[in-house]
Design a protein around this motif. Sequence first.
Motif, short mmCIF file in Angstrom:
data_model
loop_
_atom_site.label_atom_id
_atom_site.label_comp_id
_atom_site.label_asym_id
_atom_site.label_seq_id
_atom_site.Cartn_x
_atom_site.Cartn_y
_atom_site.Cartn_z
N ASP A 74 0.83 -1.21 0.00
CA ASP A 74 0.00 0.00 0.00
C ASP A 74 0.86 1.26 0.00
OD1 ASP A 74 -2.24 -1.60 0.11
OD2 ASP A 74 -2.55 -1.36 2.27
N LEU A 75 1.94 1.23 0.77
CA LEU A 75 2.78 2.41 0.94
C LEU A 75 3.78 2.60 -0.20
CD1 LEU A 75 3.59 2.00 4.75
CD2 LEU A 75 2.13 3.77 3.74
N GLY A 76 4.02 1.53 -0.95
CA GLY A 76 5.04 1.59 -1.99
C GLY A 76 6.44 1.56 -1.43
N THR A 77 6.61 1.07 -0.21
CA THR A 77 7.92 1.04 0.44
C THR A 77 8.67 -0.26 0.20
OG1 THR A 77 6.68 0.48 2.44
CG2 THR A 77 7.45 2.75 2.22
N LEU A 78 8.05 -1.18 -0.50
CA LEU A 78 8.70 -2.43 -0.89
C LEU A 78 8.32 -2.67 -2.34
CD1 LEU A 78 10.41 -4.65 0.56
CD2 LEU A 78 8.28 -5.92 0.91
N PRO A 79 9.30 -3.03 -3.18
CA PRO A 79 8.96 -3.28 -4.58
C PRO A 79 7.80 -4.27 -4.70
CG PRO A 79 11.33 -3.26 -4.30
CD PRO A 79 10.75 -3.18 -2.92
N GLU A 80 6.88 -3.97 -5.59
CA GLU A 80 5.66 -4.77 -5.70
C GLU A 80 5.94 -6.25 -5.90
OE1 GLU A 80 1.54 -5.08 -8.37
OE2 GLU A 80 2.87 -3.33 -8.57
N GLU A 81 6.91 -6.56 -6.74
CA GLU A 81 7.22 -7.97 -7.03
C GLU A 81 7.64 -8.69 -5.75
OE1 GLU A 81 10.81 -8.85 -9.30
OE2 GLU A 81 9.61 -10.15 -10.60
N ARG A 82 8.48 -8.03 -4.95
CA ARG A 82 8.94 -8.65 -3.69
C ARG A 82 7.77 -8.79 -2.70
NH1 ARG A 82 14.94 -6.13 -2.28
NH2 ARG A 82 15.79 -6.29 -4.40
N ALA A 83 7.00 -7.74 -2.57
CA ALA A 83 5.90 -7.77 -1.61
C ALA A 83 4.92 -8.89 -1.95
CB ALA A 83 5.19 -6.42 -1.59
N ARG A 84 4.59 -9.03 -3.23
CA ARG A 84 3.63 -10.06 -3.62
C ARG A 84 4.20 -11.46 -3.42
NH1 ARG A 84 -0.81 -7.82 -5.20
NH2 ARG A 84 -0.86 -5.79 -6.26
N ALA A 85 5.50 -11.61 -3.62
CA ALA A 85 6.13 -12.92 -3.39
C ALA A 85 6.10 -13.28 -1.90
CB ALA A 85 7.57 -12.91 -3.90
N VAL A 86 6.35 -12.28 -1.05
CA VAL A 86 6.28 -12.51 0.40
C VAL A 86 4.86 -12.88 0.80
CG1 VAL A 86 6.44 -11.40 2.66
CG2 VAL A 86 8.24 -11.05 0.96
N VAL A 87 3.88 -12.17 0.28
CA VAL A 87 2.48 -12.48 0.58
C VAL A 87 2.14 -13.90 0.16
CG1 VAL A 87 0.08 -11.94 -0.03
CG2 VAL A 87 1.68 -10.09 0.53
N ALA A 88 2.57 -14.29 -1.03
CA ALA A 88 2.27 -15.64 -1.53
C ALA A 88 2.91 -16.71 -0.65
CB ALA A 88 2.75 -15.78 -2.97
#
Length: 462
Positions: free
Chosen positions: A61-75
């Motif tokens: 939401d904040l854009g403080t983590l690259p989207e690709e990394r954030a989504r991989a962590v979530v998965a």
Amino acid sequence: MRREEKDLIGVREMREDVYWGIHTLRALENFPLTGLPLSVHPELVAALAAVKEAAALAHLDLGTLPEERARAVVAACREIRAGRLLDQFVVDVLQGGAGTSANMNANEVIANRALELLGHARGSYEHLHPHDDVNRSQSTNDVYPTAVKLALHSAAGHLLDGMTVLRNAFVERGGAFAKTVKLGRTQLQDAVPMTLGQEFDAFALTVRDDADFIRLAADSLLEVNLGGTAIGTGLNADDGFARLAVHHLRTISASPVRAARDLVESTQGVGGFLRLSGALRQFALRLSKMCNDLRLLASGPGAGLGEIRLPELQAGSSIMPGKVNPVMPEAVNQVCFDVVGADAAVSAAAQAGQLQLNAFEPLMAHHLLNSVNRLDAACRLLAARCVVGIEADEERLRGLVERSAGLATALNPVIGYQQATALARECRATGVPVRELAVREGVLPEDGVDLLLDPLRLARPR
């Protein structure tokens, strides 16, 4: 194949087939204490993954983590919450560092699984790092207690369901025995009549009241310090992270999680753990008393009270043929003793905390999760394998009532305490029932005695 990882102490080779890394390896070497890995508490593993998922979504939401990394962590976190990789949570349940090893273990497993999802090899942390990415805006000191609280709240929900099962079993037997008259006892001495149904209804109410107490204690755990980082000041947390992380955690956990009123107090305070431990202790003590009562009422059967019959579950002796023991209440008693001992350990750990952090939360988490889950199992087993199958020896119960000197109590308002005492003493000395003595000695007419000493009326005077 092996990979190398580096920490502040040095470089170590890691097995290629594991998802954990060097910090987990250090913990394995440092804390071989119980032989119980973190995975024995799957609720805690799932809760750690939930916290990390909430953090990644906040950064998305904040854009403080690259989207690709954030989504991989979530998965990766969602896979863990679904039960995958449980065997990778290997650090001992007891550890120094206030849960740091548990948090490191989670960071490394999540990072390495996320790396795989991104198409990279495990350990290639330049693409996604356990600390810089998975642990961003966090500290063990807000992640671990938040996860423990979530895990305990979830486990307490299962316990409350188990308590409902037990309460319903007592209610059902209470209804079945509603007209079964028996003799009450005080100080293990004959008292006045009651029904067996009243005895079981009282058990049911005890369970219900303690469930209410446990529910209140569990709900107090929903106040979390996520976003407080090291000591509650929020140092190194991105602006807006705490609010968003708690918001996402509320959705993920499907629980009304809320931010602590004071993050510093919440980081050092363990009041919620103490409240839950105290509530569990109370229930354990009262459940143990109920089990003692069941064992006593079923004692004998020839040389004891023998008022009820418990289900026969297994042979009771390797030498005495035909002996059957009250094994289910005995087993539940032992669970209760264990919970009481755990409360003592939790209490000691709570008071041992110093200044801005309590280093002994791993012990509290371990004991409380054990207590909640064991009480849950105990409630369900006691209900299914004991309470629902209890039978009453109706003839024996009525005979004990009719022969009891305690019946003289009902005559107090009519003939006075002194004369009633004389009848009771003569009943005990001769074995002649109070009813017969009252008629024979002309104290009361026969029809009057029958009305005054009707057992069911005495059990329900109003």
